[in-house]
Design a protein around this motif. Sequence first.
Motif, PDB file in Angstrom:
ATOM      1  N   PRO A  91      -2.085   6.299   9.549  1.00  0.00           N
ATOM      2  CA  PRO A  91      -1.134   5.241   9.905  1.00  0.00           C
ATOM      3  C   PRO A  91      -1.192   4.805  11.361  1.00  0.00           C
ATOM      4  O   PRO A  91      -0.834   3.668  11.681  1.00  0.00           O
ATOM      5  CB  PRO A  91       0.229   5.867   9.575  1.00  0.00           C
ATOM      6  CG  PRO A  91       0.004   7.337   9.605  1.00  0.00           C
ATOM      7  CD  PRO A  91      -1.406   7.539   9.138  1.00  0.00           C
ATOM      8  N   THR A  92      -1.616   5.690  12.272  1.00  0.00           N
ATOM      9  CA  THR A  92      -1.630   5.327  13.691  1.00  0.00           C
ATOM     10  C   THR A  92      -2.963   4.722  14.122  1.00  0.00           C
ATOM     11  O   THR A  92      -3.069   4.200  15.243  1.00  0.00           O
ATOM     12  CB  THR A  92      -1.322   6.544  14.569  1.00  0.00           C
ATOM     13  OG1 THR A  92      -2.321   7.553  14.357  1.00  0.00           O
ATOM     14  CG2 THR A  92       0.047   7.120  14.234  1.00  0.00           C
ATOM     15  N   THR A  94      -6.058   1.900  13.757  1.00  0.00           N
ATOM     16  CA  THR A  94      -6.202   0.525  13.303  1.00  0.00           C
ATOM     17  C   THR A  94      -7.016   0.478  12.017  1.00  0.00           C
ATOM     18  O   THR A  94      -7.651   1.468  11.621  1.00  0.00           O
ATOM     19  CB  THR A  94      -6.906  -0.340  14.362  1.00  0.00           C
ATOM     20  OG1 THR A  94      -8.255   0.121  14.493  1.00  0.00           O
ATOM     21  CG2 THR A  94      -6.191  -0.277  15.698  1.00  0.00           C
ATOM     22  N   ASN A  98      -9.794   3.102  10.836  1.00  0.00           N
ATOM     23  CA  ASN A  98      -9.759   3.733   9.518  1.00  0.00           C
ATOM     24  C   ASN A  98     -11.095   3.572   8.806  1.00  0.00           C
ATOM     25  O   ASN A  98     -11.609   4.519   8.198  1.00  0.00           O
ATOM     26  CB  ASN A  98      -8.628   3.138   8.671  1.00  0.00           C
ATOM     27  CG  ASN A  98      -7.327   3.904   8.777  1.00  0.00           C
ATOM     28  OD1 ASN A  98      -7.124   4.914   8.109  1.00  0.00           O
ATOM     29  ND2 ASN A  98      -6.442   3.418   9.635  1.00  0.00           N
ATOM     30  N   ALA A 131      -2.373  -1.528  13.088  1.00  0.00           N
ATOM     31  CA  ALA A 131      -2.252  -0.121  12.695  1.00  0.00           C
ATOM     32  C   ALA A 131      -2.114  -0.015  11.178  1.00  0.00           C
ATOM     33  O   ALA A 131      -1.441  -0.831  10.536  1.00  0.00           O
ATOM     34  CB  ALA A 131      -1.053   0.515  13.373  1.00  0.00           C
ATOM     35  N   GLY A 133      -0.424   1.963   9.413  1.00  0.00           N
ATOM     36  CA  GLY A 133       0.952   2.149   8.970  1.00  0.00           C
ATOM     37  C   GLY A 133       1.762   0.884   8.948  1.00  0.00           C
ATOM     38  O   GLY A 133       2.851   0.844   8.357  1.00  0.00           O
TER      39      GLY A 133
END
Length: 236
Positions: A91-92, A94, A98, A131, A133
């Motif tokens: 989630p933290t 980008t 990811n 992000a 998340g």
Amino acid sequence: MSLLEVKGLKASYGVVPALHQVDFNVNAGEVVGILGHNGMGKTTTLRSIMGFVKVTDGDIVFEGQSLKGLSVNARARRGLGLVPQGRMIFPTLTVRENLESGIATGKQPMEPIIDEMLSLFPRLERLLDRAGGALSGGEQQLLALARCLCRKPKLMLLDEPTEGIQPSIIDEISDTLKQLAKTTDITIVLVEQNLDFITGLSDRVYAISNGVLDRQIPEEQLKDSRAVSEFMGFVT
């Protein structure tokens, strides 16, 4: 020869049995569905194949070789990839980060792989710097699929990809997976509760109930939700 053979599989969480008898096979290039309600063993089946759950009996054979004793990482190197229930993106990080996390390091440059993923999932292009998340549930599911595909798996295991997803993105996921199945040699095992989604994608569909999977649902019954429920023992 089957790409994947699951034979007499039993699995447990500690001392609690979860799978009692799972038998099915998947040929290279197929999309095979596993249909069942919550708590029936769908997720446990995929997690056992990937190596996250302790197998107490039976065997999992991939490309003619047993996966017994292999770690999750070793199975990933063999060509297995899992898109888990709940997406499990970072989630933290980008969207770009990811995607980069899903690329096998040292294998090939990242940018061509990321560009390929964006061509498959164009919705992600405008979100690259956002992000993970902060994405909607549907966008996170697209990202999870793209991240898994970054490793070029031979076999992709999909766990409830439509759960909590808006209809427009369900259609987008379905169209992308159909395109992949037609244009690449990837093999997919899909577990779902969504009957329309699973029948629209799968070449064959199995039923799982109370940790037992040993029956393929006849094709003619898949068009009738009540017939499917009767086949699986949920209607008397």
